[in-house]
Motif scaffolding. Structure first.
Motif, PDB file in Angstrom:
ATOM      1  N   HIS A  23       0.864  -1.173   0.000  1.00  0.00           N
ATOM      2  CA  HIS A  23       0.000   0.000   0.000  1.00  0.00           C
ATOM      3  C   HIS A  23       0.903   1.226   0.000  1.00  0.00           C
ATOM      4  O   HIS A  23       1.460   1.599   1.035  1.00  0.00           O
ATOM      5  N   ALA A  24       1.059   1.859  -1.136  1.00  0.00           N
ATOM      6  CA  ALA A  24       1.938   3.023  -1.258  1.00  0.00           C
ATOM      7  C   ALA A  24       1.137   4.302  -1.029  1.00  0.00           C
ATOM      8  O   ALA A  24       0.087   4.496  -1.643  1.00  0.00           O
ATOM      9  N   GLY A  25       1.625   5.158  -0.132  1.00  0.00           N
ATOM     10  CA  GLY A  25       0.868   6.349   0.231  1.00  0.00           C
ATOM     11  C   GLY A  25      -0.337   5.971   1.061  1.00  0.00           C
ATOM     12  O   GLY A  25      -1.471   6.360   0.783  1.00  0.00           O
ATOM     13  N   CYS A  26      -0.089   5.201   2.125  1.00  0.00           N
ATOM     14  CA  CYS A  26      -1.188   4.610   2.910  1.00  0.00           C
ATOM     15  C   CYS A  26      -1.904   5.614   3.800  1.00  0.00           C
ATOM     16  O   CYS A  26      -2.938   5.296   4.385  1.00  0.00           O
ATOM     17  N   ALA A  27      -1.339   6.825   3.951  1.00  0.00           N
ATOM     18  CA  ALA A  27      -1.941   7.860   4.794  1.00  0.00           C
ATOM     19  C   ALA A  27      -2.184   7.317   6.205  1.00  0.00           C
ATOM     20  O   ALA A  27      -1.286   6.725   6.796  1.00  0.00           O
ATOM     21  N   LEU A  47       0.703  -7.418  -5.437  1.00  0.00           N
ATOM     22  CA  LEU A  47      -0.288  -6.364  -5.606  1.00  0.00           C
ATOM     23  C   LEU A  47       0.275  -5.062  -5.056  1.00  0.00           C
ATOM     24  O   LEU A  47       0.822  -5.033  -3.953  1.00  0.00           O
ATOM     25  N   VAL A  48       0.167  -4.005  -5.853  1.00  0.00           N
ATOM     26  CA  VAL A  48       0.512  -2.656  -5.395  1.00  0.00           C
ATOM     27  C   VAL A  48      -0.755  -1.815  -5.454  1.00  0.00           C
ATOM     28  O   VAL A  48      -1.419  -1.742  -6.496  1.00  0.00           O
ATOM     29  N   MET A  49      -1.091  -1.197  -4.342  1.00  0.00           N
ATOM     30  CA  MET A  49      -2.277  -0.340  -4.269  1.00  0.00           C
ATOM     31  C   MET A  49      -1.828   1.077  -3.957  1.00  0.00           C
ATOM     32  O   MET A  49      -1.175   1.324  -2.940  1.00  0.00           O
ATOM     33  N   CYS A  50      -2.175   2.003  -4.836  1.00  0.00           N
ATOM     34  CA  CYS A  50      -1.793   3.406  -4.656  1.00  0.00           C
ATOM     35  C   CYS A  50      -2.908   4.256  -5.233  1.00  0.00           C
ATOM     36  O   CYS A  50      -2.890   4.631  -6.403  1.00  0.00           O
ATOM     37  N   ARG A  51      -3.882   4.565  -4.410  1.00  0.00           N
ATOM     38  CA  ARG A  51      -5.085   5.248  -4.882  1.00  0.00           C
ATOM     39  C   ARG A  51      -5.078   6.721  -4.485  1.00  0.00           C
ATOM     40  O   ARG A  51      -4.863   7.061  -3.326  1.00  0.00           O
ATOM     41  N   ASN A  52      -5.311   7.585  -5.483  1.00  0.00           N
ATOM     42  CA  ASN A  52      -5.464   9.017  -5.249  1.00  0.00           C
ATOM     43  C   ASN A  52      -4.209   9.669  -4.676  1.00  0.00           C
ATOM     44  O   ASN A  52      -4.274  10.545  -3.816  1.00  0.00           O
ATOM     45  N   VAL A  53      -3.058   9.216  -5.152  1.00  0.00           N
ATOM     46  CA  VAL A  53      -1.773   9.823  -4.812  1.00  0.00           C
ATOM     47  C   VAL A  53      -1.173  10.482  -6.054  1.00  0.00           C
ATOM     48  O   VAL A  53      -0.697  11.615  -6.011  1.00  0.00           O
ATOM     49  N   LEU A  54      -1.224   9.782  -7.171  1.00  0.00           N
ATOM     50  CA  LEU A  54      -0.612  10.279  -8.407  1.00  0.00           C
ATOM     51  C   LEU A  54      -1.233  11.590  -8.888  1.00  0.00           C
ATOM     52  O   LEU A  54      -0.578  12.370  -9.595  1.00  0.00           O
ATOM     53  N   ILE A  55      -2.476  11.856  -8.514  1.00  0.00           N
ATOM     54  CA  ILE A  55      -3.133  13.078  -8.970  1.00  0.00           C
ATOM     55  C   ILE A  55      -2.437  14.329  -8.438  1.00  0.00           C
ATOM     56  O   ILE A  55      -2.643  15.427  -8.970  1.00  0.00           O
ATOM     57  N   TYR A  56      -1.590  14.171  -7.425  1.00  0.00           N
ATOM     58  CA  TYR A  56      -0.877  15.321  -6.865  1.00  0.00           C
ATOM     59  C   TYR A  56       0.507  15.508  -7.491  1.00  0.00           C
ATOM     60  O   TYR A  56       1.250  16.397  -7.081  1.00  0.00           O
ATOM     61  N   PHE A  57       0.869  14.653  -8.466  1.00  0.00           N
ATOM     62  CA  PHE A  57       2.185  14.705  -9.100  1.00  0.00           C
ATOM     63  C   PHE A  57       2.061  15.214 -10.532  1.00  0.00           C
ATOM     64  O   PHE A  57       1.038  15.000 -11.188  1.00  0.00           O
ATOM     65  N   ASP A  58       3.131  15.838 -11.027  1.00  0.00           N
ATOM     66  CA  ASP A  58       3.150  16.179 -12.449  1.00  0.00           C
ATOM     67  C   ASP A  58       3.481  14.934 -13.264  1.00  0.00           C
ATOM     68  O   ASP A  58       3.767  13.859 -12.712  1.00  0.00           O
ATOM     69  N   ARG A  79      -1.154 -15.977   5.009  1.00  0.00           N
ATOM     70  CA  ARG A  79      -0.031 -16.145   4.070  1.00  0.00           C
ATOM     71  C   ARG A  79       0.313 -14.859   3.324  1.00  0.00           C
ATOM     72  O   ARG A  79       0.970 -14.872   2.299  1.00  0.00           O
ATOM     73  N   THR A  80      -0.159 -13.725   3.864  1.00  0.00           N
ATOM     74  CA  THR A  80       0.075 -12.437   3.222  1.00  0.00           C
ATOM     75  C   THR A  80       0.869 -11.509   4.130  1.00  0.00           C
ATOM     76  O   THR A  80       0.648 -11.474   5.336  1.00  0.00           O
ATOM     77  N   GLN A  81       1.800 -10.765   3.526  1.00  0.00           N
ATOM     78  CA  GLN A  81       2.493  -9.685   4.226  1.00  0.00           C
ATOM     79  C   GLN A  81       2.135  -8.378   3.524  1.00  0.00           C
ATOM     80  O   GLN A  81       2.321  -8.244   2.317  1.00  0.00           O
ATOM     81  N   ILE A  82       1.606  -7.431   4.304  1.00  0.00           N
ATOM     82  CA  ILE A  82       1.228  -6.126   3.770  1.00  0.00           C
ATOM     83  C   ILE A  82       2.270  -5.101   4.205  1.00  0.00           C
ATOM     84  O   ILE A  82       2.574  -4.967   5.388  1.00  0.00           O
ATOM     85  N   TYR A  83       2.800  -4.367   3.234  1.00  0.00           N
ATOM     86  CA  TYR A  83       3.737  -3.273   3.510  1.00  0.00           C
ATOM     87  C   TYR A  83       2.993  -1.961   3.259  1.00  0.00           C
ATOM     88  O   TYR A  83       2.620  -1.672   2.123  1.00  0.00           O
ATOM     89  N   ALA A  84       2.764  -1.203   4.327  1.00  0.00           N
ATOM     90  CA  ALA A  84       2.023   0.053   4.239  1.00  0.00           C
ATOM     91  C   ALA A  84       2.987   1.211   4.445  1.00  0.00           C
ATOM     92  O   ALA A  84       3.602   1.322   5.504  1.00  0.00           O
ATOM     93  N   THR A  85       3.128   2.055   3.424  1.00  0.00           N
ATOM     94  CA  THR A  85       4.157   3.091   3.479  1.00  0.00           C
ATOM     95  C   THR A  85       3.587   4.483   3.209  1.00  0.00           C
ATOM     96  O   THR A  85       2.596   4.649   2.503  1.00  0.00           O
ATOM     97  N   ASP A  86       4.259   5.472   3.788  1.00  0.00           N
ATOM     98  CA  ASP A  86       3.938   6.865   3.548  1.00  0.00           C
ATOM     99  C   ASP A  86       5.166   7.687   3.911  1.00  0.00           C
ATOM    100  O   ASP A  86       6.039   7.201   4.638  1.00  0.00           O
ATOM    101  N   PHE A  87       5.259   8.930   3.418  1.00  0.00           N
ATOM    102  CA  PHE A  87       6.404   9.771   3.769  1.00  0.00           C
ATOM    103  C   PHE A  87       6.151  10.575   5.040  1.00  0.00           C
ATOM    104  O   PHE A  87       7.056  11.199   5.577  1.00  0.00           O
TER     105      PHE A  87
END
Length: 276
Positions: A106-110, A211-222, A130-138
């Motif tokens: 989960h990239a940009g997990c807020a 699986l990579v989930m990154c919802r409503n983060v890219l809209i803030y990037f050029d 059997r799943t490992q979730i990596y939740a990240t944010d800056f």
């Protein structure tokens, strides 16, 4: 110097100061959104101009943390856009069940609501163990909230409705404990989640993701930064791995367009192409 040019110049100087002092690079954020947030911070801090922010940013880390919060404000909730989570449950999980181990990023997990939503679905579908979730944010402040898994009790009604509309198979009350004005999610959901600081602008891939989930983060990037991040996701995914974006985001004009198939397009679910 006209007003628009003055603002552009001052914001550029501010972003250079932040990059020099803290190593955060906001130069490729979507400009209109970035300028709105900067001006809002000027007003909230009762400053006269963007230029007045620069010495405060340089010499006061606590003020920089306020700026980071401004830059990472996101609208999120558990099972947001239930139809997306329902499609993940019905379609993506069918494929993930063929693997002995599953990695999800989960990239940009807020503040973590969508991460716990995923964990609940995985649990109900027999995949969580059997799943490992990596939740990240800056933003470390957001990560602290996410790691605690404590949310305002007033949001539970909405969370419950979203859960049911996403195809939930149990009572949502099974997944939290209400106390005072808060609802604390059950500790068992956290056992397979790792929360970590990760900056999409400069940090490296999370390898071997299914699986990579990154919802409503890219809209803030050029466009340039979007391409950089999407290449990061492509490199992180296994062959035939899944990428899920927000409803206003697309791969159509990206450099990785040909590397993905539109698996479930209204839900913005992509899958790495079999021909790449």
């Amino acid at each position: 110097m006209n007003k628009a040019y003055s603002l552009e110049f001052e914001v550029n100087m501010l972003l250079e100061a932040i990059l020099f002092r803290y190593g955060y690079d906001f130069r490729h954020y979507a400009r209109a959104s970035l300028e709105r947030r900067v001006l809002n911070r000027v007003q909230l801090s009762e400053l006269n101009s963007v230029s007045d922010m620069i010495p405060k940013i340089m010499h006061d880390p606590s003020f920089f943390n306020l700026f980071l919060k401004d830059m990472s404000i996101t609208v999120t909730e558990m099972f947001r856009d239930p139809f997306v989570f329902k499609k993940i449950r019905e379609s993506v999980f069918t494929q993930l069940k063929t693997y002995s181990r599953v990695n999800i990023w989960h990239a940009g997990c807020a503040t973590g609501e969508e991460v716990y939503s995923m964990a609940i679905m995985l649990k109900e579908e027999g995949l969580l163990k059997r799943t490992q979730i990596y939740a990240t944010d800056f933003n470390n402040h957001s990560l602290e909230i996410a790691a605690k898994g404590i949310y305002p009790a007033g949001k539970i009604k909405l969370f419950t409705e979203n859960y049911l509309n996403s195809g939930g198979t149990k009572s949502f009350a099974d997944y939290y404990q209400a106390k005072y004005e808060c609802a604390k999610l059950t500790e068992s959901l956290k056992e397979h989640i790792t929360f970590a600081n990760h900056n999409l602008i400069k940090d490296q891939v999370f390898a071997q993701m299914h699986l990579v989930m990154c919802r409503n983060v890219l809209i803030y990037f050029d466009q340039n930064l979007q391409n950089r991040v999407l290449n990061l996701f492509e490199q992180s995914l296994i062959h035939r791995g899944f990428l899920i974006l927000g409803d206003k985001e697309s791969l159509d004009f990206s450099t990785v367009k040909d590397s993905f198939d539109k698996y479930q397009y209204p839900e913005r679910i992509y899958r790495r192409s079999a021909y790449v």
